[in-house]
Design a protein around this motif. Sequence first.
Motif, short mmCIF file in Angstrom:
data_model
loop_
_atom_site.label_atom_id
_atom_site.label_comp_id
_atom_site.label_asym_id
_atom_site.label_seq_id
_atom_site.Cartn_x
_atom_site.Cartn_y
_atom_site.Cartn_z
N THR A 296 0.92 -1.18 -0.08
CA THR A 296 0.04 0.11 0.02
C THR A 296 0.85 1.31 -0.05
OG1 THR A 296 -1.55 -1.18 1.07
CG2 THR A 296 -1.84 1.14 1.19
N TRP A 297 0.77 2.09 -0.91
CA TRP A 297 1.40 3.45 -1.00
C TRP A 297 0.76 4.70 -0.98
CZ3 TRP A 297 0.25 6.03 -5.41
CH2 TRP A 297 -0.26 5.27 -6.45
N HIS A 298 1.11 5.77 -0.56
CA HIS A 298 0.40 6.98 -0.43
C HIS A 298 1.74 8.05 -0.79
CE1 HIS A 298 -2.28 10.33 0.82
NE2 HIS A 298 -1.07 10.55 1.23
N VAL A 299 1.55 8.87 -1.87
CA VAL A 299 2.63 9.85 -2.21
C VAL A 299 2.34 10.99 -2.53
CG1 VAL A 299 4.13 7.83 -3.15
CG2 VAL A 299 2.83 9.18 -4.76
N LEU A 300 3.10 12.05 -2.15
CA LEU A 300 2.75 13.42 -2.49
C LEU A 300 3.71 13.86 -3.46
CD1 LEU A 300 1.38 16.19 -2.01
CD2 LEU A 300 3.27 16.61 -0.16
N SER A 301 3.46 14.33 -4.70
CA SER A 301 4.46 14.63 -5.65
C SER A 301 4.87 16.17 -5.42
CB SER A 301 3.84 14.28 -7.05
OG SER A 301 2.79 15.47 -7.36
N VAL A 302 5.90 16.40 -6.11
CA VAL A 302 6.31 17.93 -6.11
C VAL A 302 5.59 19.06 -6.29
CG1 VAL A 302 8.83 17.15 -6.03
CG2 VAL A 302 7.80 17.70 -8.04
N ASP A 303 4.37 18.38 -7.22
CA ASP A 303 3.47 19.51 -7.55
C ASP A 303 2.42 19.70 -6.60
OD1 ASP A 303 2.09 17.40 -7.92
OD2 ASP A 303 1.68 17.69 -10.14
N THR A 304 2.45 19.11 -5.51
CA THR A 304 1.68 18.92 -4.31
C THR A 304 0.13 18.10 -4.35
OG1 THR A 304 0.11 21.01 -5.09
CG2 THR A 304 2.44 21.19 -3.53
N HIS A 305 0.26 17.41 -5.46
CA HIS A 305 -0.88 16.47 -5.70
C HIS A 305 -0.72 15.14 -4.98
CE1 HIS A 305 -1.63 19.20 -9.09
NE2 HIS A 305 -2.88 18.95 -8.62
N THR A 306 -1.57 14.38 -4.34
CA THR A 306 -1.39 13.20 -3.71
C THR A 306 -2.01 11.98 -4.46
OG1 THR A 306 -3.41 13.50 -2.31
CG2 THR A 306 -1.26 14.07 -1.23
N THR A 307 -1.64 10.91 -4.40
CA THR A 307 -2.09 9.77 -4.86
C THR A 307 -1.84 8.42 -4.35
OG1 THR A 307 -0.34 9.47 -6.48
CG2 THR A 307 -2.15 10.45 -7.38
N GLU A 308 -2.85 7.43 -4.18
CA GLU A 308 -2.51 6.23 -3.36
C GLU A 308 -2.83 4.93 -3.99
OE1 GLU A 308 -6.26 6.51 -0.69
OE2 GLU A 308 -4.57 7.77 0.16
N GLY A 309 -2.34 4.00 -3.54
CA GLY A 309 -2.90 2.91 -4.22
C GLY A 309 -2.46 1.58 -3.66
N ASN A 310 -2.56 0.47 -4.16
CA ASN A 310 -2.10 -1.00 -3.58
C ASN A 310 -2.14 -2.01 -4.82
OD1 ASN A 310 -5.02 -2.36 -3.48
ND2 ASN A 310 -5.36 -0.62 -2.11
N PHE A 311 -1.26 -2.93 -4.31
CA PHE A 311 -1.34 -4.09 -5.14
C PHE A 311 -0.72 -5.10 -4.37
CE2 PHE A 311 2.84 -2.10 -5.64
CZ PHE A 311 3.78 -3.16 -5.69
N THR A 312 -0.68 -6.26 -5.03
CA THR A 312 -0.33 -7.72 -4.21
C THR A 312 0.67 -8.18 -5.35
OG1 THR A 312 -2.09 -9.09 -5.24
CG2 THR A 312 -2.44 -7.81 -3.21
N PHE A 313 1.65 -9.27 -4.70
CA PHE A 313 2.36 -10.04 -5.53
C PHE A 313 2.47 -11.42 -4.65
CE2 PHE A 313 5.39 -7.68 -2.89
CZ PHE A 313 6.25 -8.72 -2.16
N GLN A 314 2.67 -12.25 -5.11
CA GLN A 314 2.81 -13.90 -4.77
C GLN A 314 4.24 -14.46 -4.40
OE1 GLN A 314 -0.07 -15.67 -3.95
NE2 GLN A 314 -1.23 -13.72 -4.64
N VAL A 315 4.42 -15.03 -3.09
CA VAL A 315 5.91 -15.45 -3.07
C VAL A 315 5.56 -16.88 -2.75
CG1 VAL A 315 7.66 -15.49 -1.31
CG2 VAL A 315 6.81 -13.45 -1.82
N GLY A 316 6.62 -17.74 -3.31
CA GLY A 316 6.32 -19.38 -3.10
C GLY A 316 6.33 -19.76 -4.42
N GLN A 317 6.40 -21.29 -4.40
CA GLN A 317 6.25 -22.19 -5.67
C GLN A 317 5.16 -22.28 -6.30
OE1 GLN A 317 9.16 -23.54 -7.03
NE2 GLN A 317 10.42 -22.50 -5.23
#
Length: 118
Positions: free
Chosen positions: A97-118
């Motif tokens: 999960t991420w939340h960022v503020l860009s240098v132009d003062t706009h915020t965005t957020e999001g999330n994603f998944t990845f799998q670990v294992g065979q």
Amino acid sequence: MQRSSLIGIIPLLLLFASGEATAHAFLDHAEPRVGNKVAAPPREVTLWFTQKLEPAFSTITVSNAAGERVDTGKPRISGTQMSVSLRPGGSGTYHVTWHVLSVDTHTTEGNFTFQVGQ
């Protein structure tokens, strides 16, 4: 004469429209890749964005399949890139999960998944 005036305005409108499309820091790509399956737990998660980030106001968390946080805390941010180290973990689905503020003062957020294992 009016037709030539409209033709001159169209490039200006396109210029403004394209500037608006890049007004936020959107996730460009990640490592491990979004939705990817990796054999072993990674040592870190790195995200790249479409704009430079403000380090003091940008965060990332990573949790394992049990919902426990496995990131080590404060992310490292340089320009458009944000990374966080991970504690050793097991198999299963990892949630980023991420939340960022860009240098132009706009915020965005999001999330994603990845799998670990065979």
